[in-house]
Design a protein around this motif. Structure first.
Motif, PDB file in Angstrom:
ATOM      1  N   ASN A  50     -38.747 109.512 -28.173  1.00 20.31           N
ATOM      2  CA  ASN A  50     -37.832 108.375 -28.055  1.00 20.31           C
ATOM      3  C   ASN A  50     -37.353 107.853 -29.410  1.00 20.31           C
ATOM      4  OD1 ASN A  50     -37.838 108.069 -25.156  1.00 20.31           O
ATOM      5  ND2 ASN A  50     -39.991 107.502 -25.385  1.00 20.31           N
ATOM      6  N   PRO A  51     -36.255 107.087 -29.405  1.00 23.57           N
ATOM      7  CA  PRO A  51     -35.710 106.537 -30.648  1.00 23.57           C
ATOM      8  C   PRO A  51     -36.691 105.649 -31.417  1.00 23.57           C
ATOM      9  CG  PRO A  51     -34.096 106.338 -28.902  1.00 23.57           C
ATOM     10  CD  PRO A  51     -35.380 106.793 -28.260  1.00 23.57           C
ATOM     11  N   ASN A  52     -37.602 104.996 -30.725  1.00 27.25           N
ATOM     12  CA  ASN A  52     -38.555 104.107 -31.408  1.00 27.25           C
ATOM     13  C   ASN A  52     -39.781 104.842 -31.944  1.00 27.25           C
ATOM     14  OD1 ASN A  52     -39.953 104.667 -29.076  1.00 27.25           O
ATOM     15  ND2 ASN A  52     -40.125 102.540 -28.404  1.00 27.25           N
ATOM     16  N   GLY A  53     -39.784 106.161 -31.848  1.00 28.81           N
ATOM     17  CA  GLY A  53     -40.881 106.952 -32.394  1.00 28.81           C
ATOM     18  C   GLY A  53     -41.984 107.272 -31.411  1.00 28.81           C
ATOM     19  N   THR A  54     -41.900 106.762 -30.197  1.00 26.71           N
ATOM     20  CA  THR A  54     -42.930 107.046 -29.204  1.00 26.71           C
ATOM     21  C   THR A  54     -42.699 108.414 -28.565  1.00 26.71           C
ATOM     22  OG1 THR A  54     -41.686 105.925 -27.462  1.00 26.71           O
ATOM     23  CG2 THR A  54     -43.353 104.616 -28.665  1.00 26.71           C
ATOM     24  N   ALA A 111     -49.639 110.376 -29.373  1.00 21.69           N
ATOM     25  CA  ALA A 111     -49.348 109.909 -30.728  1.00 21.69           C
ATOM     26  C   ALA A 111     -50.093 110.767 -31.742  1.00 21.69           C
ATOM     27  CB  ALA A 111     -49.757 108.445 -30.879  1.00 21.69           C
ATOM     28  N   TYR A 112     -49.664 110.646 -32.995  1.00 26.65           N
ATOM     29  CA  TYR A 112     -50.377 111.301 -34.094  1.00 26.65           C
ATOM     30  C   TYR A 112     -50.468 110.340 -35.255  1.00 26.65           C
ATOM     31  CZ  TYR A 112     -51.594 114.170 -38.031  1.00 26.65           C
ATOM     32  OH  TYR A 112     -52.236 114.658 -39.131  1.00 26.65           O
ATOM     33  N   ASN A 113     -51.681 110.160 -35.761  1.00 29.11           N
ATOM     34  CA  ASN A 113     -51.932 109.352 -36.947  1.00 29.11           C
ATOM     35  C   ASN A 113     -52.939 110.128 -37.786  1.00 29.11           C
ATOM     36  OD1 ASN A 113     -53.003 107.559 -38.865  1.00 29.11           O
ATOM     37  ND2 ASN A 113     -52.623 105.801 -37.548  1.00 29.11           N
ATOM     38  N   PRO A 114     -52.528 110.651 -38.942  1.00 41.44           N
ATOM     39  CA  PRO A 114     -53.433 111.485 -39.737  1.00 41.44           C
ATOM     40  C   PRO A 114     -54.685 110.759 -40.216  1.00 41.44           C
ATOM     41  CG  PRO A 114     -51.501 110.880 -41.019  1.00 41.44           C
ATOM     42  CD  PRO A 114     -51.250 110.427 -39.595  1.00 41.44           C
ATOM     43  N   TYR A 115     -54.646 109.439 -40.253  1.00 42.78           N
ATOM     44  CA  TYR A 115     -55.798 108.664 -40.712  1.00 42.78           C
ATOM     45  C   TYR A 115     -56.827 108.439 -39.607  1.00 42.78           C
ATOM     46  CZ  TYR A 115     -52.618 107.894 -44.546  1.00 42.78           C
ATOM     47  OH  TYR A 115     -51.749 108.098 -45.591  1.00 42.78           O
ATOM     48  N   ARG A 116     -56.443 108.715 -38.358  1.00 49.11           N
ATOM     49  CA  ARG A 116     -57.356 108.496 -37.227  1.00 49.11           C
ATOM     50  C   ARG A 116     -57.903 109.782 -36.635  1.00 49.11           C
ATOM     51  NH1 ARG A 116     -53.958 103.765 -34.286  1.00 49.11           N
ATOM     52  NH2 ARG A 116     -54.463 102.134 -35.776  1.00 49.11           N
ATOM     53  N   ALA A 117     -57.105 110.868 -36.655  1.00 50.11           N
ATOM     54  CA  ALA A 117     -57.549 112.119 -36.023  1.00 50.11           C
ATOM     55  C   ALA A 117     -56.782 113.291 -36.615  1.00 50.11           C
ATOM     56  CB  ALA A 117     -57.318 112.060 -34.516  1.00 50.11           C
ATOM     57  N   GLY A 118     -57.346 114.471 -36.476  1.00 50.94           N
ATOM     58  CA  GLY A 118     -56.724 115.693 -36.956  1.00 50.94           C
ATOM     59  C   GLY A 118     -55.882 116.376 -35.904  1.00 50.94           C
ATOM     60  N   THR A 119     -55.631 115.689 -34.793  1.00 50.65           N
ATOM     61  CA  THR A 119     -54.821 116.237 -33.707  1.00 50.65           C
ATOM     62  C   THR A 119     -53.901 115.151 -33.174  1.00 50.65           C
ATOM     63  OG1 THR A 119     -56.362 115.584 -31.962  1.00 50.65           O
ATOM     64  CG2 THR A 119     -56.705 117.759 -32.953  1.00 50.65           C
ATOM     65  N   PHE A 120     -52.932 115.554 -32.384  1.00 49.79           N
ATOM     66  CA  PHE A 120     -52.206 114.587 -31.564  1.00 49.79           C
ATOM     67  C   PHE A 120     -53.200 114.111 -30.524  1.00 49.79           C
ATOM     68  CE2 PHE A 120     -48.726 116.852 -33.449  1.00 49.79           C
ATOM     69  CZ  PHE A 120     -47.673 115.958 -33.476  1.00 49.79           C
ATOM     70  N   VAL A 128     -54.792 116.414 -27.796  1.00 52.29           N
ATOM     71  CA  VAL A 128     -53.734 117.009 -26.991  1.00 52.29           C
ATOM     72  C   VAL A 128     -53.325 118.333 -27.635  1.00 52.29           C
ATOM     73  CG1 VAL A 128     -51.362 116.734 -26.203  1.00 52.29           C
ATOM     74  CG2 VAL A 128     -52.894 114.765 -26.228  1.00 52.29           C
ATOM     75  N   VAL A 129     -53.287 119.392 -26.830  1.00 49.47           N
ATOM     76  CA  VAL A 129     -52.940 120.720 -27.316  1.00 49.47           C
ATOM     77  C   VAL A 129     -51.526 121.111 -26.905  1.00 49.47           C
ATOM     78  CG1 VAL A 129     -53.551 123.167 -27.169  1.00 49.47           C
ATOM     79  CG2 VAL A 129     -55.340 121.441 -27.240  1.00 49.47           C
ATOM     80  N   ALA A 130     -51.170 120.810 -25.655  1.00 50.00           N
ATOM     81  CA  ALA A 130     -49.883 121.244 -25.115  1.00 50.00           C
ATOM     82  C   ALA A 130     -49.485 120.329 -23.962  1.00 50.00           C
ATOM     83  CB  ALA A 130     -49.979 122.695 -24.642  1.00 50.00           C
ATOM     84  N   ALA A 131     -48.240 120.474 -23.536  1.00 52.42           N
ATOM     85  CA  ALA A 131     -47.737 119.724 -22.377  1.00 52.42           C
ATOM     86  C   ALA A 131     -46.563 120.481 -21.777  1.00 52.42           C
ATOM     87  CB  ALA A 131     -47.311 118.316 -22.778  1.00 52.42           C
ATOM     88  N   ARG A 132     -46.359 120.264 -20.488  1.00 56.92           N
ATOM     89  CA  ARG A 132     -45.233 120.918 -19.816  1.00 56.92           C
ATOM     90  C   ARG A 132     -43.904 120.342 -20.291  1.00 56.92           C
ATOM     91  NH1 ARG A 132     -42.253 119.579 -15.506  1.00 56.92           N
ATOM     92  NH2 ARG A 132     -43.733 118.028 -14.778  1.00 56.92           N
ATOM     93  N   ARG A 133     -43.858 119.014 -20.491  1.00 59.83           N
ATOM     94  CA  ARG A 133     -42.612 118.352 -20.892  1.00 59.83           C
ATOM     95  C   ARG A 133     -42.950 117.158 -21.783  1.00 59.83           C
ATOM     96  NH1 ARG A 133     -37.898 119.247 -18.840  1.00 59.83           N
ATOM     97  NH2 ARG A 133     -36.198 117.829 -19.201  1.00 59.83           N
ATOM     98  N   VAL A 134     -42.144 116.940 -22.822  1.00 66.34           N
ATOM     99  CA  VAL A 134     -42.350 115.818 -23.743  1.00 66.34           C
ATOM    100  C   VAL A 134     -41.012 115.153 -24.023  1.00 66.34           C
ATOM    101  CG1 VAL A 134     -43.070 115.132 -26.064  1.00 66.34           C
ATOM    102  CG2 VAL A 134     -44.346 116.896 -24.845  1.00 66.34           C
ATOM    103  N   ALA A 172     -47.159 117.892 -39.282  1.00 71.22           N
ATOM    104  CA  ALA A 172     -47.399 117.822 -37.837  1.00 71.22           C
ATOM    105  C   ALA A 172     -46.061 117.913 -37.119  1.00 71.22           C
ATOM    106  CB  ALA A 172     -48.106 116.516 -37.487  1.00 71.22           C
ATOM    107  N   TRP A 173     -46.030 118.699 -36.045  1.00 66.68           N
ATOM    108  CA  TRP A 173     -44.789 118.883 -35.308  1.00 66.68           C
ATOM    109  C   TRP A 173     -45.075 119.327 -33.895  1.00 66.68           C
ATOM    110  CZ3 TRP A 173     -46.517 122.161 -39.141  1.00 66.68           C
ATOM    111  CH2 TRP A 173     -46.815 123.454 -38.753  1.00 66.68           C
ATOM    112  N   LEU A 174     -44.037 119.291 -33.077  1.00 67.30           N
ATOM    113  CA  LEU A 174     -44.093 119.810 -31.716  1.00 67.30           C
ATOM    114  C   LEU A 174     -43.196 121.041 -31.674  1.00 67.30           C
ATOM    115  CD1 LEU A 174     -44.353 116.591 -31.584  1.00 67.30           C
ATOM    116  CD2 LEU A 174     -44.066 116.933 -29.165  1.00 67.30           C
TER     117      LEU A 174
END
Length: 141
Positions: free
Chosen positions: A124-128, A98-107, A115-121, A75-77
Motif C-alpha cells: 500500500n501507499p502508506n508502506g503497509t 512487516a519487516y524491521n531489521p532491528y527486530r528480526a531477520g525475516t519478514f 513469513v516465507v511466502a504468500a499466495r498474494r500480497v 529486503a524485498w518481495l
C-alpha cells in the motif's frame, strides 16, 4: 494502467520499499551484457499487488544495517506482478506483514512469526503490506 517500463502483467519482479521516496521500487531481470542477467529498477509505484510471493532478507545487508545504523536495500518481495485486478484484494482474509531489521531477520506477522511466502500480497501507499495464504517458517536467501 501500467506505468512501469517494460513490465508485463504476471511478470516476475522484485519489489522493495524506497524509504527515501516513500514509494515502492519495482525491478525486473534484464540482460546486463555478456549473457549476464541482473535486476534493475523499471519504475516506482504507490501501490502494487504480487502473486506467488517469496519474502527475502539478505543476511549480509541486514548485518551491515545493524552494524552501521545506515539504510541499504537488503529486503524485498519477489513474485508475479498483478497489473489488472488491484481493487479486488481480499483484506478480510489477509494478515499484515512487516519487516524491521532491528527486530528480526525475516519478514514477520505480529512482529514475531516469520513469513516465507504468500499466495498474494498487497503493498500500500502508506508502506503497509498485507498477505493472503501466508507460509510461515524459516527463511532462506
Amino acid at each position: 494502467m501500467n506505468k512501469l517500463k517494460e513490465i508485463d502483467h504476471l511478470e516476475t519482479v522484485r519489489v522493495y520499499r524506497n524509504l527515501t521516496a516513500g514509494d515502492w521500487s519495482v525491478q525486473r531481470k534484464v540482460e546486463l551484457g555478456d549473457g549476464k542477467l541482473g535486476w534493475r529498477v523499471r519504475g516506482h509505484v504507490a501501490a502494487v499487488e504480487l502473486v506467488d510471493v517469496k519474502f527475502h532478507v539478505g543476511k549480509s545487508g541486514r548485518e551491515r544495517v545493524l552494524r552501521e545504523q545506515c539504510k541499504n536495500v537488503h529486503a524485498w518481495l519477489e513474485g508475479s506482478i498483478d497489473l489488472l485486478d488491484m481493487d479486488a484484494f481480499p483484506y478480510g482474509d489477509a494478515d499484515r506483514v512487516a519487516y524491521n531489521p532491528y527486530r528480526a531477520g525475516t519478514f514477520t506477522m505480529g512482529g514475531t512469526t516469520p513469513v516465507v511466502a504468500a499466495r498474494r500480497v498487497r503493498l500500500n501507499p502508506n508502506g503497509t503490506a498485507y498477505a493472503v495464504d501466508v507460509n510461515r517458517g524459516l527463511q532462506s536467501t
